[in-house]
Design a protein around this motif. Structure first.
Motif, short mmCIF file in Angstrom:
data_model
loop_
_atom_site.label_atom_id
_atom_site.label_comp_id
_atom_site.label_asym_id
_atom_site.label_seq_id
_atom_site.Cartn_x
_atom_site.Cartn_y
_atom_site.Cartn_z
N ARG A 444 0.82 -1.21 0.00
CA ARG A 444 0.00 0.00 0.00
C ARG A 444 0.86 1.26 0.00
O ARG A 444 0.54 2.26 -0.66
N LEU A 445 1.98 1.22 0.73
CA LEU A 445 2.89 2.37 0.74
C LEU A 445 3.45 2.63 -0.65
O LEU A 445 3.50 3.79 -1.11
N LYS A 447 2.14 1.87 -3.55
CA LYS A 447 1.09 2.41 -4.42
C LYS A 447 0.84 3.89 -4.13
O LYS A 447 0.63 4.69 -5.06
N ARG A 448 0.90 4.27 -2.86
CA ARG A 448 0.70 5.67 -2.49
C ARG A 448 1.82 6.54 -3.06
O ARG A 448 1.60 7.65 -3.55
N ARG A 451 1.35 7.11 -6.80
CA ARG A 451 0.33 8.13 -7.10
C ARG A 451 0.86 9.53 -6.84
O ARG A 451 0.49 10.49 -7.53
N ALA A 452 1.77 9.65 -5.83
CA ALA A 452 2.32 10.96 -5.49
C ALA A 452 3.40 11.41 -6.47
O ALA A 452 3.76 12.60 -6.52
#
Length: 453
Positions: A444-445, A447-448, A451-452
């Motif tokens: 999840r980290l 993927k975040r 996106r950033a």
């Protein structure tokens, strides 16, 4: 003028070389720490008195409690310094180091005072009985009452040095104390020397930690013009950004170690009901198990400054490359070590004490412990990443899951169904679940971050 090579290490050095430069000295110093822990067990074992060996084991939770202060002001300050370095906020680095230094000093002194004043109820809580109380108290006099401050400060200062990429200096400081401890142990412990038994092991530890502290203080003075670390009182600052930045990472790390103390105390209390031989065997097994555990921890701690820097400077591809490379390297080695431990458990325990009962207990304990080591490696790596990037909440959740939700209940359940021997499998049960959770949270980290970008 601060050394530009520190920035080069974080920004341009190829990932395998950067990881090696940061992690290998940390791993070596971790292994030396394990060897010096094993030296205590080995030389106390040579006295061939299970009471002396049990004293070192029973005091272990208090020494582990030092890590609560170490992690609060060591891990927290190191993460804060490296993230500020990545943002090129150099005054913040200096003020963060001063804050961590003086808070660790105060915390160590307070811990020593509390343990000394509350010595008698503490010994009961640790599981000491009429046989082991005197030896445990004598060992703790040197390692806790006198030794808490130097033991904590040398670890916190090593974290601070490592935060700006000087892993070799951090390791040399730590190893200087450990090597001296190994030299002093037989002189203070064995009958041909001072013959002090467990108390001698405590005195050797105290003196070695004092030497390590002196190394770091001299290093700070010599490198004061080329380092961002500053311990001058005028740089001590209570700015909210500093306090929250350090405590946001340090408090979850500290709680994790306090829970480790709770788990070890429960484990020792369960074990002590089966007699002194079982306690001594559990202590030897735990010390031997520390070798691969400290290697995994050394890799996790070693790469933390690089993760913090690349995260704050938004070089996310380099950050992910560091994590993947470290995971592959550490898991391969740790899995092989675990296999060797399982096969040769009896021979390893026999190196420390020639007692048939202790060898039999220890063999079963070590085989149970080593099953969880590969999963523990993945968990350590993930928590190290959380601490490096300031994800204190995730680190805290993992700490609660490890002990409160998984391992401590497993101790009760497994000891009920498989008395004594089931205790060694509680950590394995917890680490399997945590390793799966670690992979999910890291995913999840990533993927975040994508996106950033």
């Amino acid at each position: 003028m601060p050394d530009a090579s520190k920035i080069d290490l974080f920004e341009r050095t190829p990932i395998p070389r950067a990881v090696a430069k940061l992690a290998i000295p940390t791993i070596i110093s971790s292994l030396v720490m394990v060897i010096y822990n094993l030296a205590d067990t080995y030389f106390v074992g040579m006295v061939n008195d299970p009471i002396q060996n049990a004293a070192v084991t029973l005091a272990a939770p208090v020494l582990l409690a030092f890590n609560a202060v170490n992690n609060l002001f060591g891990v927290g300050t190191s993460s804060m310094m490296s993230r500020a370095l990545g943002r090129k906020e150099f005054d913040m680095v200096r003020r963060s180091s001063a804050f961590g230094f003086y808070c660790a000093l105060s915390g160590g002194a307070l811990l020593a005072l509390l343990c000394t004043v509350l010595k008698d109820p503490l010994l009961v809580l640790l599981g000491a009985d009429a046989e082991t109380t005197a030896a445990t108290a004598a060992y703790m006099k040197w390692t806790v009452s006198f030794g808490a401050v130097p033991a904590i400060m040398n670890v916190v200062m090593a974290y601070m040095v490592r935060s700006e990429g000087a892993a070799l200096h951090a390791s040399l400081g730590t190893m200087s104390g450990c090597l001296l401890n190994i030299v002093l142990d037989p002189i203070f412990i064995l009958p041909w020397g001072l013959g002090m038994g467990a108390e001698g092991a405590g005195l050797a530890t105290f003196l070695s930690n004092c030497v390590a502290c002196c190394y770091f203080l001299i290093l700070f003075h010599v490198k004061r013009k080329s380092s961002y670390i500053c311990i001058h009182p005028k740089k001590l600052s209570w700015q909210p950004a500093i306090v929250l930045g350090i405590c946001g990472v340090g408090i979850p790390a500290s709680i994790q170690n306090l829970l480790n103390v709770t788990g070890m105390t429960i484990l020792n209390n369960f074990t002590s009901s089966f007699g002194t031989d079982a306690v001594a065997a559990m202590g030897i097994s735990q010390k031997v198990y520390m070798i691969p555990m400290y290697i995994a921890m050394g890799i996790s701690q070693g790469i933390m400054p690089l993760i913090s820097y690349t995260y704050s400077s938004r070089n996310h591809e380099r950050m992910k490359g560091t994590i993947f490379f470290s995971a592959k390297a550490s898991l391969s080695f740790i899995t092989l070590t675990s296999l060797l431990y399982y096969v040769f458990a009896g021979q390893v325990i026999a190196l420390f004490m020639q007692n048939a009962s202790i060898i039999a207990y220890g063999t079963r304990f070590l085989q149970g412990f080593c099953l969880g080591i590969p999963f523990l490696c993945m968990d350590f790596l993930a928590v190290g990443v959380f601490q490096a990037v300031g994800m204190g909440r995730e680190a805290f959740i993992f700490a609660i899951m490890r002990k409160i939700i998984l391992e401590i209940p497993a101790l009760y359940v497994l000891n009920y169904f498989f008395p004594l021997y089931g205790l060694a499998y509680a950590q394995f049960t917890a680490e399997v679940v945590l390793a799966i959770a670690a992979v999910c949270v890291l995913g999840r980290l990533f993927k975040r971050l994508e996106r950033a970008s």
